[in-house]
Design an enzyme around this catalytic site. Structure first.
Site, PDB file in Angstrom:
ATOM      1  N   LEU A   1       0.710  -1.219   0.032  1.00 14.96           N
ATOM      2  CA  LEU A   1       0.110  -0.163   0.065  1.00 14.96           C
ATOM      3  C   LEU A   1       0.863   1.323   0.035  1.00 14.96           C
ATOM      4  O   LEU A   1       0.496   2.410   0.278  1.00 14.96           O
ATOM      5  CB  LEU A   1      -0.922  -0.014   1.163  1.00 14.96           C
ATOM      6  CG  LEU A   1      -1.920  -1.088   1.263  1.00 14.96           C
ATOM      7  CD1 LEU A   1      -2.889  -0.940   2.379  1.00 14.96           C
ATOM      8  CD2 LEU A   1      -2.890  -0.893  -0.159  1.00 14.96           C
TER       9      LEU A   1
ATOM     10  N   CYS B   1       3.115  -1.534   8.874  1.00 16.90           N
ATOM     11  CA  CYS B   1       1.538  -1.422   8.599  1.00 16.90           C
ATOM     12  C   CYS B   1       0.863  -2.551   8.344  1.00 16.90           C
ATOM     13  O   CYS B   1      -0.147  -2.528   8.992  1.00 16.90           O
ATOM     14  CB  CYS B   1       1.468  -0.387   7.253  1.00 16.90           C
ATOM     15  SG  CYS B   1       2.387   0.921   7.519  1.00 16.90           S
ATOM     16  N   HIS B   2       1.294  -3.438   7.567  1.00 15.86           N
ATOM     17  CA  HIS B   2       0.578  -4.917   7.419  1.00 15.86           C
ATOM     18  C   HIS B   2       1.452  -5.900   7.508  1.00 15.86           C
ATOM     19  O   HIS B   2       1.230  -7.091   7.007  1.00 15.86           O
ATOM     20  CB  HIS B   2      -0.122  -4.675   5.952  1.00 15.86           C
ATOM     21  CG  HIS B   2      -1.016  -3.631   6.031  1.00 15.86           C
ATOM     22  ND1 HIS B   2      -0.814  -2.404   5.464  1.00 15.86           N
ATOM     23  CD2 HIS B   2      -2.244  -3.240   6.478  1.00 15.86           C
ATOM     24  CE1 HIS B   2      -2.051  -1.580   5.317  1.00 15.86           C
ATOM     25  NE2 HIS B   2      -2.721  -2.198   6.030  1.00 15.86           N
ATOM     26  N   GLY B   3       2.722  -5.823   7.977  1.00 15.38           N
ATOM     27  CA  GLY B   3       3.530  -6.907   8.120  1.00 15.38           C
ATOM     28  C   GLY B   3       4.257  -7.816   7.104  1.00 15.38           C
ATOM     29  O   GLY B   3       4.730  -8.771   7.250  1.00 15.38           O
TER      30      GLY B   3
END
Length: 197
Positions: free
Chosen positions: A138, A161-163
């Site tokens: 992202l 943020c999301h790993g």
């Protein structure tokens, strides 16, 4: 009283609709005015279009950032720096021999976005890994280039943020990111200077 010769001058006679023009009569004044008006309108249109097209060119600050030169002489083995190119972060990492061997030991067939370390670096400069510092999930900025930042379980970069976890060759190994960190166009201007862009 002077005699008028307007009857003999074809430019002075009023046009007759549907009449055949006399041979050798030449252009009339109205033809000249039409040509002059169209020419004036053409010059006016060009003078309006040129600035409109020119304003679409990149501005001076963008052209200045089209390419940058980075001195990498101060980056010790195992260290990385962040720099900015085209308003985006770029990671420049000086890989250790251990990090290189770890990257080479990974079977390419097991990778989500298959690429070898040799494909992601320049020949003769395998220890220099230069990538965009933007997560391919992202667009977050991963950790791992700064001193003391978490590098994740594969020793490369970690996007909190999301790993998403990247290895020492900045290849995606775990998490939602679909692709490896992007390698920008770059070249070595000297052993210690890299031009990006």
């Amino acid at each position: 009283m002077a005699i008028s010769h307007t009857a003999d001058d074809p430019n002075q006679r009023p046009p007759v609709i549907g009449a055949v023009e006399e041979e050798g009569a030449g252009p009339r004044r109205r033809d000249f005015l039409n040509i002059a008006a169209v020419s004036f309108a053409g010059v006016g249109a060009v003078s309006v279009v040129i600035p409109l097209v020119n304003q679409m060119n990149p501005s001076a600050d963008v052209l200045a950032m089209a390419s940058i030169e980075v001195d990498i002489s101060a980056i010790a083995s195992g260290q990385a720096i962040k720099t900015i190119w085209r308003k985006q972060p770029v990671f420049i990492r000086n890989l250790t021999p251990k990090e290189i061997s770890e990257a080479d030991a990974v079977p390419v067939s097991t990778l989500r976005d298959p690429a070898t370390l040799a494909q992601r670096t320049k020949e003769g400069h395998k220890n220099w890994l230069i990538t965009m510092g933007v997560c391919t999930h992202l667009g977050c900025v991963p950790l791992g280039a700064g001193e003391g930042e978490t590098r994740g379980e594969f020793g490369g970069y970690f996007c909190p943020c999301h790993g998403s976890v990247y290895d020492t060759a900045a290849r995606i190994r775990k998490g939602p990111a679909p692709k490896n960190l992007q390698v920008p166009d770059y070249s070595f201007k000297s052993p210690t200077v890299v031009q990006i862009g």
